[in-house]
Design an enzyme around this catalytic site. Sequence first.
Site, PDB file in Angstrom:
ATOM      1  CB  SER A  89      -0.918   0.003   1.233  1.00  0.00           C
ATOM      2  OG  SER A  89      -0.155   0.218   2.411  1.00  0.00           O
ATOM      3  CB  SER A  91       0.332   3.163   4.804  1.00  0.00           C
ATOM      4  OG  SER A  91       1.228   2.077   4.963  1.00  0.00           O
ATOM      5  CE  LYS A 146       0.747   1.199   9.004  1.00  0.00           C
ATOM      6  NZ  LYS A 146       0.141   1.834   7.799  1.00  0.00           N
ATOM      7  CB  SER A 255      -0.760   5.759   7.617  1.00  0.00           C
ATOM      8  OG  SER A 255      -0.177   4.803   8.491  1.00  0.00           O
TER       9      SER A 255
END
Length: 307
Positions: A89, A91, A146, A255
């Site tokens: 993705s 994010s 992340k 996100s």
Amino acid sequence: MANFYSVLLTVITLAAGIIWWYDARYKKPARKQRVADEEQRLQQELDAQARERIAPQGKIAEFAQSVFPILLIILLVRTFLYEPFRIPSASMMPTMLAGDFILVEKFSYSLRDPVWRTELLEMNKPERGDIAVFKYPLAPEVDYIKRIIGLPGDRIIYRNKTLYLEPPCVNESTTCPQARVIRENVKEQDIVYFSGSQPLERYREQIGDIHHEILVDPSVAPRTRFYFQQDGTAIDEWIVPQGEYFFMGDNRDNSEDSRYWGFVPEDNLVGRAVFIWMSFEMDRDRDSLLPDWIPTGVRWARLGQVQ
């Protein structure tokens, strides 16, 4: 429990090893005796082809013997050293793009078994600014990636799309750290990133010793009503508990991270992202006849160490 592929690889490796061991322990001596008896009858030493013809090894055992060392090496490397991941993705834009393939250093924080993820050996503690893969707390079978923003004891504030960080007071006899703004300056738009048709603003941050860039969508209002609410704090403020960490994506308005579902336990950490080894472009016209999963090109300039 670890993800499906780790369990599957472990089971297949064990099965191949057991078959190989059983053949070597119980079948091979009988084959050797059969060859010895034939050589004694013929009063001559047989060559390799003749021995194989007289006492052939079973196909399954032969296959297990050939693949077990390879599977064992892959399992050890994937479990304790490095594991490949694909970025699915946007994010983590602009640091990581969809289509990036990365290596995650599994021994950065601890060594864990591949099935139950029990800690075998503690290595280093996570640091602010690390990009890490972890098991999503609400669905541990899913891997997320992340950036670590808050360590245990940190006070995190995300207010009006500005990040503030206040480290814990280590020694009460000294002046305690104050909350400080993390975002620094607007980045020159040499490359413009979009969310749909909306151009995103680009900023530079420093978390710990790591300088990195983030993206902010000026058309999106703060989503504070969806934030994870911690008891005793403001709606846009969190204090990281001991043994847990606070994660955020670099693409701040695209996100799903700790702001919305809370903290990540240390046991959920998988490893630290260290290298982009391949990056595929996936841009394709809607009228294209090719499937979406087929790359349209390679982003060679993106290969290298993760910042």
